[in-house]
Design a protein around this motif. Structure first.
Motif, PDB file in Angstrom:
ATOM      1  N   UNK A 203       0.817  -1.217   0.000  1.00 48.38           N
ATOM      2  CA  UNK A 203       0.000   0.000   0.000  1.00 48.38           C
ATOM      3  C   UNK A 203       0.853   1.271   0.000  1.00 48.38           C
ATOM      4  N   UNK A 204       2.110   1.148   0.442  1.00 49.97           N
ATOM      5  CA  UNK A 204       2.970   2.335   0.501  1.00 49.97           C
ATOM      6  C   UNK A 204       3.817   2.514  -0.753  1.00 49.97           C
ATOM      7  N   UNK A 205       3.860   1.502  -1.601  1.00 49.91           N
ATOM      8  CA  UNK A 205       4.822   1.552  -2.721  1.00 49.91           C
ATOM      9  C   UNK A 205       4.596   2.757  -3.640  1.00 49.91           C
ATOM     10  N   UNK A 206       3.335   3.070  -3.994  1.00 49.40           N
ATOM     11  CA  UNK A 206       3.156   4.244  -4.863  1.00 49.40           C
ATOM     12  C   UNK A 206       3.680   5.532  -4.209  1.00 49.40           C
ATOM     13  N   UNK A 207       3.442   5.675  -2.902  1.00 51.18           N
ATOM     14  CA  UNK A 207       3.900   6.877  -2.191  1.00 51.18           C
ATOM     15  C   UNK A 207       5.425   6.956  -2.198  1.00 51.18           C
ATOM     16  N   UNK A 208       6.073   5.854  -1.860  1.00 48.56           N
ATOM     17  CA  UNK A 208       7.544   5.859  -1.771  1.00 48.56           C
ATOM     18  C   UNK A 208       8.153   6.111  -3.149  1.00 48.56           C
ATOM     19  N   UNK A 209       7.566   5.509  -4.174  1.00 51.10           N
ATOM     20  CA  UNK A 209       8.095   5.705  -5.532  1.00 51.10           C
ATOM     21  C   UNK A 209       7.913   7.158  -5.967  1.00 51.10           C
TER      22      UNK A 209
END
Ligand code: SF4
Length: 365
Positions: A203-209
């Motif tokens: 769930x955090x991958x889009x934010x971190x990217x």
């Protein structure tokens, strides 16, 4: 590591602290986005083990604290109905609204009961068929599935006098909102373990990217937190910026599918107002149309007076890392856990309460 005390082993904690001191060169500001992390960091004296280069900042991780003042005023307004019983978790009782608090309203005669589970509210509704029982839905992705299960049960049992006022919040959109605040410089995020169990690391991958910022999901024991800090510092020193999971013993990539299905069945994503962050798109949960009969906002003709944050309270700045509690002139003088002015001093997970209880801004004790 055994599961009773291995994660609190001073020897392992010391090794992790040595690792951080060895690798840390740059001055970094890391935000823990969870009130439980804030308290655990203080309780275990983690700040005292860290080099001067590493600063830990508390974020918007206390659910009671981030609840917007207008929502608090709505809970208080609901308690004013003659036929209403407000069934609430205890930590909301002393949170000051604009003109009152649930505690004060109870003293004046409103029927407000502390429950330990939303299921208790169902029991109260069943035992009081001529009353309307309202549960204030406050919390993150961790709490919301339990509320969803309760609503599911209420529907299955045909309970018509139970309502939820949903002020639930979602963590990933708040991270994006934090990054948009120009006056905050953050070098990495320690992500909340409890929430991550539900939503999963993915769930955090889009934010971190999107933001190219180091982020590590962390558990709550001292060695969990030190490991996450070490991983964040390693990323920063090597120029990396990706998501890592230091709590893989319970957090999977996809999260908890049953809890997520329950959430999707009962709630839909909506905008939400956060104390300190304002209205954030897609950061809250409201009841779906199929559950609108249980929606307190729909069921009650609520008149909420204009809401104001407590005068002089810097809670919004503290929740976003713009200030430390010592930057609030009321901290420890007018505002104490016995006489809280703002929600950050009420909740056990509140940053002001943690700084007050565990000494000072250094966190050493
Ligand atoms: S010390 Fe009290 S008044 Fe100041 S920011 Fe914290 S909660 Fe608000």
């Amino acid at each position: 590591m055994n599961y009773t005390n291995g994660y609190r082993d001073p020897g392992i904690a010391g090794q992790l602290a040595d690792r951080i001191r060895r690798i840390s060169r740059r001055k970094v500001r890391l935000m823990e986005v969870c009130g439980t992390h804030t308290v655990s960091i203080f309780r275990s004296g983690i700040r005292s083990l860290l080099p001067d280069t590493v600063t830990l900042i508390s974020g918007p991780g206390c659910p009671v604290c981030v609840t917007d003042q207008r929502d608090m005023d709505a809970f208080i307004a609901l308690a004013g109905f003659d036929d209403v019983i407000v069934a609430t978790f205890g930590d909301l009782m002393r949170v000051p609204g604009t003109h009152s608090s649930l505690l004060k309203e109870r003293a004046k005669g409103s029927d407000i009961r502390i429950v330990y589970s939303p299921l208790d509210a169902i029991t109260i509704a069943t035992e009081n068929p001529y009353k309307r029982v309202v549960f204030p839905g406050v919390g993150f992705e961790t709490t919301a599935p339990t509320i969803a299960a309760t609503l599911n049960l209420a529907r299955d049992r045909g309970i018509h006098n139970f309502f939820v006022y949903s002020a639930h919040k979602l963590v990933p959109p708040a991270l994006t909102a934090l990054m948009a605040l120009p006056e905050i410089h953050l070098d990495g995020f320690m992500l909340p373990g409890h929430v991550s169990v539900i939503i999963g690391a993915g769930a955090y991958r889009p934010f971190v990217a999107r933001h190219s910022i180091p982020a590590v999901i962390a558990g709550f024991e001292p060695t969990d937190i030190l490991l996450a800090i070490a991983m964040l510092v390693e990323q920063i020193e090597s120029g990396a910026s990706h998501l890592e999971n230091a709590y893989s013993r319970v957090v999977s990539e996809a999260g908890n599918p049953k809890a997520l299905a329950l959430l999707a069945d009962v709630f839909e994503v909506n905008h939400a107002a956060w104390r300190g962050l304002g209205v954030i798109a897609d950061s809250g949960l409201k009841l779906r149309k199929s559950y609108e009969a249980f929606d307190a906002e729909q069921a009650f003709d609520l008149v909420i007076p204009e809401s104001f944050d407590p005068a002089g309270c810097a809670c919004g700045d503290i929740l976003t890392g713009r200030k430390l509690p010592s930057g609030c002139p009321l901290f420890g003088k007018i505002c104490t856990p016995e006489h809280p002015v703002g929600p950050c001093m009420v909740s056990t997970e509140g940053t002001c309460a943690a700084y007050y209880r565990y000494d000072n801004d250094s966190g050493a004790f």
